[in-house]
Design a protein around this motif. Structure first.
Motif, short mmCIF file in Angstrom:
data_model
loop_
_atom_site.label_atom_id
_atom_site.label_comp_id
_atom_site.label_asym_id
_atom_site.label_seq_id
_atom_site.Cartn_x
_atom_site.Cartn_y
_atom_site.Cartn_z
N LEU A 285 48.92 32.92 31.95
CA LEU A 285 49.79 33.21 30.81
C LEU A 285 50.67 32.02 30.47
O LEU A 285 50.90 31.72 29.28
N TYR A 286 51.14 31.31 31.49
CA TYR A 286 52.02 30.18 31.22
C TYR A 286 51.26 29.03 30.57
O TYR A 286 51.83 28.29 29.76
N LEU A 287 50.00 28.88 30.90
CA LEU A 287 49.18 27.86 30.24
C LEU A 287 49.09 28.16 28.74
O LEU A 287 49.18 27.25 27.90
N ALA B 16 57.22 40.16 27.47
CA ALA B 16 58.09 40.55 28.58
C ALA B 16 57.65 39.86 29.87
O ALA B 16 58.49 39.39 30.66
N ASP B 17 56.33 39.79 30.08
CA ASP B 17 55.82 39.11 31.28
C ASP B 17 56.19 37.63 31.26
O ASP B 17 56.58 37.06 32.29
N LYS C 280 38.14 29.05 31.70
CA LYS C 280 38.09 30.51 31.62
C LYS C 280 38.77 31.00 30.34
O LYS C 280 38.25 31.92 29.66
N LEU C 281 39.89 30.40 30.00
CA LEU C 281 40.58 30.77 28.76
C LEU C 281 39.72 30.45 27.54
O LEU C 281 39.69 31.22 26.56
N GLU C 282 39.00 29.35 27.60
CA GLU C 282 38.09 29.00 26.50
C GLU C 282 36.96 30.02 26.41
O GLU C 282 36.58 30.45 25.31
N GLU C 283 36.44 30.41 27.55
CA GLU C 283 35.36 31.40 27.59
C GLU C 283 35.80 32.73 27.00
O GLU C 283 35.02 33.43 26.34
N GLU C 284 37.09 33.06 27.20
CA GLU C 284 37.63 34.32 26.67
C GLU C 284 38.03 34.20 25.20
O GLU C 284 38.48 35.18 24.60
N GLY C 285 37.90 33.01 24.64
CA GLY C 285 38.24 32.81 23.24
C GLY C 285 39.73 32.64 22.99
O GLY C 285 40.18 32.69 21.84
#
Length: 209
Positions: free
Chosen positions: A13-15, A87-88, A54-59
């Motif tokens: 999330l921070y990325l 919130a997170d 992984k983030l790229e793979e998830e779009g």
């Protein structure tokens, strides 16, 4: 979240939050994480690049290649993910702020302890010089020399106090602005102050011999 250690899912999330601020290449992301955690957490390329993939793979992230540099950007889907977890993200930011405050407190304590030690060493040296001066009190002009020593001692004490205040202010300002403060820098500071103390004591011991 422990100081400078991301819990499961928090780094992902921070990325996204970093990329929402501006597109970044991999090294820039690593440096940003180092700065935001006060230098206590510097992830390896082996930690960051698989998560970006992984983030790229998830779009959620896209990448463009510019020569030998790969630039990562957040997508609209990534922004939506970020918005749904405000919130997170706030909790992560709070944890990082706590980490930086902890680091600042530890640095202040280290500097204060080092300065107290230096002042104690100077006081001991001044006391030894005073005892030596008493033994030579019959020599002509000794009263003037003692008066000069006392004046110089006051000057030294004032210089130490000013140095302590300046270093403390500089460190607090640097960390408050999100600057990196690695352990190696604090160690160098401690070593420098120890060396200065030893130099003063050695110089005074030569005068007394």
């Amino acid at each position: 979240m422990s100081p400078a250690v991301f819990s499961h899912g928090d780094l992902r999330l921070y990325l996204l939050s970093l990329l929402a601020e501006a597109p970044q290449h991999g090294y820039g992301i690593i440096q940003a994480l180092t700065d935001r955690t006060g230098g206590t957490y510097t992830p390896s390329a082996g930690t960051i690049y698989p998560r970006l993939a992984k983030l790229e793979e998830e779009g959620l992230v896209s990448k463009t290649v510019d020569g030998r540099t790969t630039i990562y950007s957040i997508t609209d889907a990534g922004r939506a993910e970020l918005a749904s977890r405000e919130a997170d993200l706030a909790g992560i930011e709070e944890g990082l702020a706590d980490s930086v405050r902890l680091i600042a407190n530890e640095v202040r304590q280290s500097v204060q302890e080092a300065m107290r030690s230096l002042r104690a060493d100077l006081a001991t040296a001044a006391h030894e010089e005073k005892k030596s001066a008493k033994g030579r009190s019959r020599d002509e002009g000794m009263s003037d020399e003692r008066a000069s020593s006392r004046e110089n001692l006051h000057r030294a004490d004032a210089a130490i106090t000013a140095f302590r205040a300046q270093v403390r202010t500089d460190l607090r300002t640097h960390v408050a602005r999100g600057g990196s403060l690695p352990t190696s820098v604090v160690s160098e500071l401690e070593n420098a102050m120890d060396a200065a103390a030893r130099g003063v004591i050695q110089a005074l011991s030569h005068l007394s011999s």
